[in-house]
Design a protein around this motif. Structure first.
Motif, mmCIF file in Angstrom:
data_model
loop_
_atom_site.group_PDB
_atom_site.id
_atom_site.type_symbol
_atom_site.label_atom_id
_atom_site.label_comp_id
_atom_site.label_asym_id
_atom_site.label_seq_id
_atom_site.Cartn_x
_atom_site.Cartn_y
_atom_site.Cartn_z
ATOM 1 N N SER A 22 0.894 -1.342 -0.007
ATOM 2 C CA SER A 22 0.164 -0.117 -0.032
ATOM 3 C C SER A 22 0.808 1.377 0.012
ATOM 4 O O SER A 22 1.752 1.251 0.626
ATOM 5 C CB SER A 22 -0.868 -0.128 1.257
ATOM 6 O OG SER A 22 -1.542 1.034 1.316
ATOM 7 N N SER A 55 -6.745 9.824 -4.811
ATOM 8 C CA SER A 55 -6.971 9.003 -5.687
ATOM 9 C C SER A 55 -5.744 9.204 -7.068
ATOM 10 O O SER A 55 -5.665 8.088 -7.564
ATOM 11 C CB SER A 55 -8.372 8.783 -6.141
ATOM 12 O OG SER A 55 -8.921 10.009 -6.517
ATOM 13 N N THR A 62 -7.252 -3.752 -4.407
ATOM 14 C CA THR A 62 -8.498 -3.620 -3.487
ATOM 15 C C THR A 62 -8.531 -2.419 -2.822
ATOM 16 O O THR A 62 -7.631 -1.578 -3.096
ATOM 17 C CB THR A 62 -8.328 -4.730 -2.280
ATOM 18 O OG1 THR A 62 -7.272 -4.379 -1.480
ATOM 19 C CG2 THR A 62 -8.415 -6.153 -2.725
ATOM 20 N N ALA A 63 -9.499 -2.258 -1.988
ATOM 21 C CA ALA A 63 -9.490 -0.599 -1.309
ATOM 22 C C ALA A 63 -8.376 -0.482 -0.599
ATOM 23 O O ALA A 63 -8.178 0.940 -0.377
ATOM 24 C CB ALA A 63 -10.820 -0.388 -0.611
#
Length: 101
Positions: free
Chosen positions: A6, A22, A42-43
């Motif tokens: 991440s 984003s 994924t989120a």
């Protein structure tokens, strides 16, 4: 090897008009999708599966893409290193699902 990573951009122009990040994250996802390495986004994390050098090269390129848009980047990385195993990104989930059926 499966890697979950991440990236968190901060500062500078990394913040979108709506307060999110984003656009900078999308730059990283674009790198991942163009890499040819099996992946899933994924989120909260992006998963990659492959050999050490190819996976880490994608993580670095994705980090560099975010760093081009933000003066600071946080990286969280978790790895499952299991030489000789492939297809585990989906295989692990399938084995659990069999127990749930």
């Amino acid at each position: 090897m499966i890697v979950a990573f991440s990236l968190s951009p901060s500062g500078g122009d990394a913040v979108d008009a709506d307060g999110g990040m984003s656009e900078a994250v999308a730059a990283a996802v674009e790198v991942v999708r163009g890499s040819g390495v099996p992946h899933q986004t994924t989120a909260m994390f992006t998963y990659l599966e492959g050999e050490w050098d190819e996976v880490m090269a994608v993580v670095k390129a994705a980090t560099d893409a975010v760093a081009a848009r933000a003066p600071r980047v946080g990286l969280v990385l978790k790895a499952d290193i299991r030489p000789g195993h492939t297809g585990e990104m989906t295989g692990k989930v399938e084995r659990v699902e069999r127990h749930l059926d």
